[in-house]
Design a protein around this motif. Structure first.
Motif, PDB file in Angstrom:
ATOM      1  N   UNK A 210      13.578  -2.324  -3.242  1.00  0.00           N
ATOM      2  CA  UNK A 210      12.408  -1.830  -2.520  1.00  0.00           C
ATOM      3  C   UNK A 210      11.211  -1.912  -3.466  1.00  0.00           C
ATOM      4  N   UNK A 211      10.357  -2.900  -3.255  1.00  0.00           N
ATOM      5  CA  UNK A 211       9.175  -3.060  -4.103  1.00  0.00           C
ATOM      6  C   UNK A 211       8.000  -2.286  -3.530  1.00  0.00           C
ATOM      7  N   UNK A 212       7.436  -1.424  -4.352  1.00  0.00           N
ATOM      8  CA  UNK A 212       6.255  -0.649  -3.982  1.00  0.00           C
ATOM      9  C   UNK A 212       5.029  -1.377  -4.515  1.00  0.00           C
ATOM     10  N   UNK A 213       4.218  -1.919  -3.619  1.00  0.00           N
ATOM     11  CA  UNK A 213       3.006  -2.635  -4.011  1.00  0.00           C
ATOM     12  C   UNK A 213       1.819  -1.705  -3.825  1.00  0.00           C
ATOM     13  N   UNK A 214       1.176  -1.362  -4.926  1.00  0.00           N
ATOM     14  CA  UNK A 214       0.052  -0.418  -4.871  1.00  0.00           C
ATOM     15  C   UNK A 214      -1.013  -0.843  -5.891  1.00  0.00           C
ATOM     16  N   UNK A 215      -2.186  -1.318  -5.425  1.00  0.00           N
ATOM     17  CA  UNK A 215      -3.208  -1.821  -6.347  1.00  0.00           C
ATOM     18  C   UNK A 215      -3.959  -0.739  -7.114  1.00  0.00           C
ATOM     19  N   UNK A 216      -3.903   0.494  -6.662  1.00  0.00           N
ATOM     20  CA  UNK A 216      -4.618   1.581  -7.343  1.00  0.00           C
ATOM     21  C   UNK A 216      -3.831   2.028  -8.579  1.00  0.00           C
ATOM     22  N   UNK A 217      -4.473   1.985  -9.737  1.00  0.00           N
ATOM     23  CA  UNK A 217      -3.791   2.287 -11.002  1.00  0.00           C
ATOM     24  C   UNK A 217      -3.232   3.710 -11.029  1.00  0.00           C
ATOM     25  N   UNK A 218      -4.008   4.669 -10.564  1.00  0.00           N
ATOM     26  CA  UNK A 218      -3.559   6.068 -10.602  1.00  0.00           C
ATOM     27  C   UNK A 218      -2.341   6.281  -9.707  1.00  0.00           C
ATOM     28  N   UNK A 219      -2.385   5.713  -8.508  1.00  0.00           N
ATOM     29  CA  UNK A 219      -1.260   5.868  -7.597  1.00  0.00           C
ATOM     30  C   UNK A 219      -0.030   5.114  -8.093  1.00  0.00           C
ATOM     31  N   UNK A 220      -0.235   3.899  -8.620  1.00  0.00           N
ATOM     32  CA  UNK A 220       0.889   3.127  -9.155  1.00  0.00           C
ATOM     33  C   UNK A 220       1.559   3.870 -10.306  1.00  0.00           C
ATOM     34  N   UNK A 221       0.754   4.504 -11.150  1.00  0.00           N
ATOM     35  CA  UNK A 221       1.289   5.282 -12.267  1.00  0.00           C
ATOM     36  C   UNK A 221       2.092   6.479 -11.756  1.00  0.00           C
ATOM     37  N   UNK A 222       1.575   7.119 -10.708  1.00  0.00           N
ATOM     38  CA  UNK A 222       2.289   8.258 -10.125  1.00  0.00           C
ATOM     39  C   UNK A 222       3.623   7.822  -9.532  1.00  0.00           C
TER      40      UNK A 222
ATOM     41  N   UNK B 112       7.887  -0.720  -8.970  1.00  0.00           N
ATOM     42  CA  UNK B 112       6.452  -0.619  -8.689  1.00  0.00           C
ATOM     43  C   UNK B 112       5.721  -1.819  -9.273  1.00  0.00           C
ATOM     44  N   UNK B 113       4.809  -2.375  -8.489  1.00  0.00           N
ATOM     45  CA  UNK B 113       3.907  -3.403  -8.988  1.00  0.00           C
ATOM     46  C   UNK B 113       2.483  -3.020  -8.612  1.00  0.00           C
ATOM     47  N   UNK B 114       1.617  -2.943  -9.629  1.00  0.00           N
ATOM     48  CA  UNK B 114       0.216  -2.604  -9.371  1.00  0.00           C
ATOM     49  C   UNK B 114      -0.504  -3.869  -8.929  1.00  0.00           C
TER      50      UNK B 114
ATOM     51  N   UNK C 282       0.819  -1.206   0.000  1.00  0.00           N
ATOM     52  CA  UNK C 282       0.000   0.000   0.000  1.00  0.00           C
ATOM     53  C   UNK C 282       0.846   1.246   0.000  1.00  0.00           C
ATOM     54  N   UNK C 283       1.726   1.363  -0.989  1.00  0.00           N
ATOM     55  CA  UNK C 283       2.723   2.440  -1.002  1.00  0.00           C
ATOM     56  C   UNK C 283       2.142   3.813  -1.271  1.00  0.00           C
ATOM     57  N   UNK C 284       0.909   3.874  -1.794  1.00  0.00           N
ATOM     58  CA  UNK C 284       0.270   5.175  -1.997  1.00  0.00           C
ATOM     59  C   UNK C 284       0.998   6.036  -3.001  1.00  0.00           C
TER      60      UNK C 284
ATOM     61  N   UNK D 214      -1.464 -11.224  -4.488  1.00  0.00           N
ATOM     62  CA  UNK D 214      -1.481 -11.513  -5.925  1.00  0.00           C
ATOM     63  C   UNK D 214      -0.100 -11.817  -6.485  1.00  0.00           C
ATOM     64  N   UNK D 215       0.942 -11.673  -5.655  1.00  0.00           N
ATOM     65  CA  UNK D 215       2.287 -11.979  -6.113  1.00  0.00           C
ATOM     66  C   UNK D 215       2.486 -13.486  -6.242  1.00  0.00           C
TER      67      UNK D 215
END
Length: 218
Positions: A41-53, A69-71, A23-25, A76-77
């Protein structure tokens, strides 16, 4: 900034090897915690907009170069994805089935790896603010203990921000605010957190606005 530097000082020893931040936001916590001690450092963020940012910030070098980054969510990994440290910084309280989530986290930890959770403390402080930002609960030590997966050992739980505890109590009983003002946040971070750093030690981390828990994988 004072708050993040404060809890960073309590977990820096675990931020090494391959780290997953669930939930990296938008990456604000990443900037505070990722100081180069981790190789990945893997950033796991399911929100497409935040992952893109997040991806954009990495491209612009606004986040450290060891970030990817992984959306997705942790569950789900692929099971082969294993980490030395998994972080839930103000995230676990947003997940309805927190026990299942901790079980998933345990399955993705390497032996000797650490699971680190920082969450709001004490359900009796649950307020309109908690409801407004999507919290299911706040935690105490007994609740944390019940989350422990069979492959984990709970190494430490402690409360942080004893002065903020009284601010949360004031909001719960008197102010009843859904969101703090910018001025209130600045006052808390600039003036209250430095005092909490002293009083937390004075009271042996026995109460606070937040709870910090660390587990180790057997």
């Amino acid at each position: 900034s004072n708050w993040k530097a404060y809890f960073f000082s309590h977990i820096i020893q675990f931020l090494k090897g391959k780290v997953a931040e669930v939930g990296a936001g938008i990456g604000s916590t990443t900037l505070s915690l990722n100081k180069g001690t981790a190789t990945e450092w893997q950033l796991l963020e399911p929100d497409e907009e935040m992952a893109s940012a997040l991806r954009k910030k990495i491209e612009l070098k606004q986040l450290p170069a060891n970030c990817t980054v992984k959306k997705t969510t942790l569950g789900q990994l692929e099971q082969e994805e294993q980490f030395d440290c998994i972080l839930y910084i103000d995230v676990l309280e947003h997940i309805s089935d927190d026990k299942h989530e901790v079980d998933i986290a345990a399955s993705h930890l390497k032996p000797g790896g650490r699971l680190v959770v920082l969450s709001p403390a004490f359900n009796y402080l649950f307020s309109t603010f908690d409801k407004a930002i999507g919290h299911y609960r706040r935690y105490d030590k007994s609740m944390i203990e019940k989350l422990t997966a069979t492959s984990l050992v709970l190494r430490r739980t402690q409360y942080l921000d004893s002065i903020g505890y009284f601010a949360s109590m004031t909001n719960k009983l008197l102010l009843k605010q859904s969101y703090p003002t910018a001025g209130q946040v600045q006052f808390w971070d600039k003036w209250m957190i430095p005092v909490s750093k002293f009083t937390d030690r004075l009271f042996f981390y026995s109460f606070g606005k937040s709870i910090l828990a660390t587990w180790e994988k057997l």
